[in-house]
Design a protein around this motif. Structure first.
Motif, PDB file in Angstrom:
ATOM      1  N   ARG A 535       0.852  -1.078   0.051  1.00  0.00           N
ATOM      2  CA  ARG A 535      -0.058  -0.060  -0.056  1.00  0.00           C
ATOM      3  C   ARG A 535       0.907   1.351  -0.179  1.00  0.00           C
ATOM      4  N   GLN A 536       1.988   1.258   0.825  1.00  0.00           N
ATOM      5  CA  GLN A 536       2.664   2.211   0.806  1.00  0.00           C
ATOM      6  C   GLN A 536       3.652   2.801  -0.469  1.00  0.00           C
ATOM      7  N   LEU A 537       3.710   1.622  -1.326  1.00  0.00           N
ATOM      8  CA  LEU A 537       4.319   1.935  -2.670  1.00  0.00           C
ATOM      9  C   LEU A 537       3.337   2.263  -3.778  1.00  0.00           C
ATOM     10  N   GLY A 538       2.038   2.349  -3.187  1.00  0.00           N
ATOM     11  CA  GLY A 538       1.102   2.457  -4.401  1.00  0.00           C
ATOM     12  C   GLY A 538       0.484   1.405  -4.917  1.00  0.00           C
ATOM     13  N   ILE A 539       0.601   0.118  -4.387  1.00  0.00           N
ATOM     14  CA  ILE A 539      -0.053  -1.033  -5.392  1.00  0.00           C
ATOM     15  C   ILE A 539      -1.110  -1.420  -4.697  1.00  0.00           C
ATOM     16  N   HIS A 540      -2.033  -1.352  -5.672  1.00  0.00           N
ATOM     17  CA  HIS A 540      -3.557  -1.861  -5.109  1.00  0.00           C
ATOM     18  C   HIS A 540      -3.616  -3.045  -4.075  1.00  0.00           C
ATOM     19  N   GLU A 541      -4.076  -3.274  -3.146  1.00  0.00           N
ATOM     20  CA  GLU A 541      -3.948  -4.204  -2.103  1.00  0.00           C
ATOM     21  C   GLU A 541      -4.581  -5.682  -2.731  1.00  0.00           C
ATOM     22  N   VAL A 542      -5.619  -5.417  -3.443  1.00  0.00           N
ATOM     23  CA  VAL A 542      -6.441  -6.672  -3.998  1.00  0.00           C
ATOM     24  C   VAL A 542      -5.536  -7.246  -5.403  1.00  0.00           C
ATOM     25  N   GLN A 543      -4.676  -6.172  -6.036  1.00  0.00           N
ATOM     26  CA  GLN A 543      -3.915  -6.695  -7.224  1.00  0.00           C
ATOM     27  C   GLN A 543      -2.738  -7.389  -6.362  1.00  0.00           C
TER      28      GLN A 543
END
Length: 609
Positions: A535-543
Motif C-alpha cells: 500500500r505504501q508503494l502505491g500497489i492496490h491491495e487486491v492486485q
C-alpha cells in the motif's frame, strides 16, 4: 499396535470425531438460521455470531485432533520420503515426539488462559467466555493423549529412545544456552524462526507444531514475555469469524462431488469440446475453473474432476505424465477463484474486503487458464490422437440442461454476497442447502451413508488448517513485537526498482514459501508484514493479493517440494516422476500469466465497484 493401544486409539478417535462432526452440523444450522431469520423474517438472531464463535473454536480443536490421528496435518515430506525405511521411521517418530513436547509445554498456559477468560462475559449470550476458551486446553489434552498412545504403543524401543533423545538433546541444549540467547537480541529470530523452524519442517514435523515450538522457545528462552501470550495469539488467529467459511466450503466441495453436480458440469464441457484436438485437456482446465468456484478446496476440486476425465483422456491417447501435470497446473491456476480458502485467509489477516477479493480473483484465474490453454494447443497442434467424434447439438443441449443447476451454484453464491443476503462467511451455508436440495430433488444422488464421513473429513481438514493459522499468528506476533516488521518494511521500500522490484521479490519469495510452507501459513506469517508495504508503494491491495496468491499456488504445485503436486499424483494414482518433465512448460505459462497480472492492474481491480 498392541490390543490396549488399538482400543485406546479407537476411544480417542470417537471422542474427537463424533463431536467434530456434530459441530460442523451445528455451525451450518446456526449460520443458515441467522441468514433465514435476518433476510426472510427480518428478525436478526443477535446471539448467532457469539454462538458460532464458541462452536468454531471447539470445532477447530477437535478437528485438529482428528487430523492428528489420521496423519492429516500438513508437513513437508520431500526429504523424509527419500530416506531409508529405518531413518524414515525415526523421523516419523521425531515428529510425534516433537508434537507431544509442544503439547506438554503449552498445557499449563492453555489452562491459565481459559481460567482468565472466566472474567469476560459475552454480551449477547450473557455467559462466560471460558465456555469458548476451554476448547484450547481440552483439545490440546486430547491431542497429547493421542500422541502419548502412539508413542507408548511403538514396538521398537530402541528407535523410540533415539527419537526421544534427539528431541531432548535439542530442547536441553536450548535451555542450557538461555543466558546466551538472552544477550543476542534479534539474532534469535534467525535462530528460532529460520534455523529451528527450517530443521523441524525439513525433518517432517507438522508445520503447525514446528511454528508452535519455535514461537514458544523464542518467547520463553529469549524474551521476558509470559508464555500465556502464545495461547492468546493462537486464540486470536483461530477466532476470526471469516474463517468459519473454511470448514463450510470444504463440506460444500465434498457435497458437490457426492451429488454428481461436478460430474454433470464436466460431462457438459466434454460434450462441448471433446471433438477438438486436445479437447479434454481444455475441458480439464475449464472444469477446474468451474469447480473451484464452488468448493474452495483444491483437494476436493481435483478429486471431483480427475476420476471423471482421466479414463476418457487415457483412452484417447493422453499420457499419464501429461494428465497429472495439467491437473497440478490447473490447481495452481485456480488459487484465486472464489471461494478460495487462501483468499479468505488473506482477508482475515489483512482486513481486505472478502467481497473485493472474490470479485478480483475471477479474471486472474481466467488469464492463467488461457495461458495453460496455449500450452495445450502448442503440444496438441500436430497430434490427431486426442480428436473424437463431434457430439450433436441435441446431446449438448441435454447435457447443458442436466448441468444447469450445478453451473448456477457459483452465481447463486456470488449473488447472495453482492445482494447482501448473506456475508462471505454465511454464504457457504446457502450453497450447502442448495446442493443438498439439488442432490435430493434434481440429480437424485445423495448417499446419506457418506454424510458422516464427509463431516469428519471436513473437520479434519479444517482443524489442520486452523491449527496452522493459530500457530502462525503467534509466530507473526513475535516477529512484529521484535521490530522485525519495521526493519523488513524499511528494507523492502529501499529495493531497486521501487514498486516493480518489490513485486518481483514478492513473487520469488512466495513461490519459495508456497513450496515449503504451503499457502495459508505463508499468508498468515507474511501478509501482515508485506501488504502495508505494498500500500505504501502505491500497489492496490487486491492486485497484490492476486499476485502473491498466484505465486504461492505455483510453489504449492511445483515439484520437487510442492505438496499440491503430490496430492494431484495421489488422486490420479500416477507416479510423481512421470509428471515432472511435462509440468515444466505449464509452470512457465503460469509464471507468464502471473507476470501479466502484476503488470496490468485492471485484470485484478477492473471490476471492483
Amino acid at each position: 499396535m498392541p490390543g490396549w493401544a488399538v482400543r485406546a486409539d479407537r476411544v480417542l478417535g470417537y471422542a474427537a470425531e463424533v463431536p467434530a462432526a456434530l459441530l460442523v452440523v451445528a455451525e451450518i444450522g446456526v449460520l443458515f438460521s441467522a441468514v433465514a431469520s435476518r433476510y426472510v423474517f427480518h428478525q436478526p438472531i443477535v446471539w448467532a455470531d457469539e454462538l458460532a464463535s464458541i462452536l468454531f473454536l471447539w470445532l477447530a480443536m477437535f478437528g485438529a485432533a482428528v487430523a492428528f490421528r489420521r496423519g492429516g496435518h500438513m508437513r513437508m515430506t520431500a526429504f523424509v520420503d527419500k530416506a531409508s525405511p529405518r531413518l524414515r521411521s525415526l523421523l516419523d517418530l521425531v515428529a510425534v515426539v516433537a508434537a507431544f513436547v509442544y503439547l506438554l509445554l503449552v498445557a499449563h498456559p492453555a489452562w491459565e488462559f481459559a481460567s482468565e477468560e472466566r472474567m469476560v462475559t459475552l454480551p449477547a449470550l450473557d455467559i462466560s467466555n471460558a465456555w469458548r476458551a476451554a476448547a484450547l486446553p481440552v483439545g490440546m489434552a486430547l491431542l497429547a493423549a493421542m500422541a502419548g498412545v502412539r508413542l507408548l504403543a511403538f514396538q521398537d524401543r530402541r528407535l523410540l529412545l533415539a527419537a526421544v533423545a534427539a528431541v531432548g538433546a535439542v530442547v536441553g541444549s536450548l535451555v542450557l544456552l538461555q543466558p546466551v540467547l538472552g544477550e543476542l537480541g534479534n539474532l534469535n529470530l534467525l535462530i528460532f524462526f529460520v534455523g529451528i523452524v527450517g530443521a523441524l519442517v525439513f525433518a517432517g514435523v507438522p508445520i503447525a507444531f514446528a511454528f508452535g515450538l519455535a514461537t514458544f522457545g523464542y518467547l520463553s528462552l529469549a524474551t521476558s514475555t509470559p508464555t500465556i501470550v502464545v495461547i492468546g495469539r493462537m486464540d486470536e488467529g483461530m477466532s476470526h469469524l471469516i474463517l468459519l467459511a473454511v470448514p463450510l466450503f470444504v463440506f460444500l466441495g465434498l457435497l458437490i462431488e457426492m451429488t454428481s453436480m461436478a460430474r454433470a458440469m464436466v460431462q457438459f464441457l466434454a460434450n462441448l469440446l471433446g471433438h477438438v484436438r486436445g479437447g479434454l485437456s481444455y475441458v480439464l482446465i475449464g472444469a477446474m475453473y468451474l469447480v473451484s468456484g464452488i468448493s474452495g478446496s483444491k483437494a476436493a476440486d481435483m478429486a471431483a474432476v480427475a476420476p471423471v476425465l482421466f479414463p476418457e483422456m487415457k483412452q484417447r491417447g493422453a499420457e499419464d505424465g501429461e494428465m497429472v501435470a495439467l491437473l497440478s497446473a490447473s490447481g495452481a491456476q485456480t488459487e484465486t477463484i472464489p471461494p478460495s480458502l487462501v483468499l479468505i485467509t488473506v482477508g482475515s489477516v489483512t482486513g481486505i474486503s472478502i467481497a473485493d477479493l472474490f470479485t478480483g480473483g475471477l479474471l486472474p484465474g481466467a488469464v492463467l487458464a488461457v495461458m495453460l490453454g496455449l500450452v495445450v494447443w502448442w503440444r496438441c497442434r500436430a497430434d490427431g490422437r486426442s480428436a473424437a467424434a463431434r457430439v450433436g447439438w441435441p446431446q449438448i443441449g441435454r447435457s447443458l440442461l442436466v448441468a444447469a443447476p450445478a453451473l448456477a451454484l457459483p452465481f447463486v453464491i456470488r449473488a447472495a454476497v453482492v445482494e447482501g443476503v448473506a456475508t462471505a462467511t454465511e454464504v457457504s451455508t446457502i450453497g450447502i442447502v442448495y446442493s443438498v436440495l439439488m442432490g435430493l430433488l434434481v440429480y437424485r444422488r445423495f448417499d446419506w451413508r457418506r454424510v458422516g464421513p464427509a463431516l469428519v473429513e471436513t473437520a479434519s481438514l479444517s482443524g489442520a488448517i486452523l491449527l496452522i493459522i493459530g500457530a502462525a499468528t503467534g509466530m507473526a506476533w513475535s516477529l512484529t513485537q521484535s521490530g522485525f516488521s519495521r526493519q523488513l518494511a524499511e528494507a523492502m521500500t529501499q529495493l531497486p526498482g521501487g514498486a516493480a522490484g518489490f513485486v518481483v521479490v514478492s513473487i520469488v519469495a512466495f513461490i519459495v514459501l508456497g513450496s515449503v510452507l504451503e499457502g495459508i501459513p505463508a499468508i498468515v506469517l507474511f501478509g501482515p508484514l508485506l501488504f502495508p508495504i505494498a500500500r505504501q508503494l502505491g500497489i492496490h491491495e487486491v492486485q497484490y493479493a492476486m499476485v502473491v496468491v498466484l505465486a504461492m499456488g505455483i510453489g504449492l504445485f511445483a515439484p520437487p517440494f510442492g505438496v499440491g503436486y503430490y496430492a494431484a499424483c495421489a488422486i490420479s494414482r500416477i507416479h510423481p516422476n512421470v509428471g515432472i518433465r511435462p509440468i515444466l512448460g505449464y509452470l512457465v505459462a503460469l509464471l507468464a500469466g502471473t507476470a501479466l497480472v502484476a503488470l496490468l492492474p485492471w485484470i485484478s481491480i477492473g471490476f471492483l465497484g
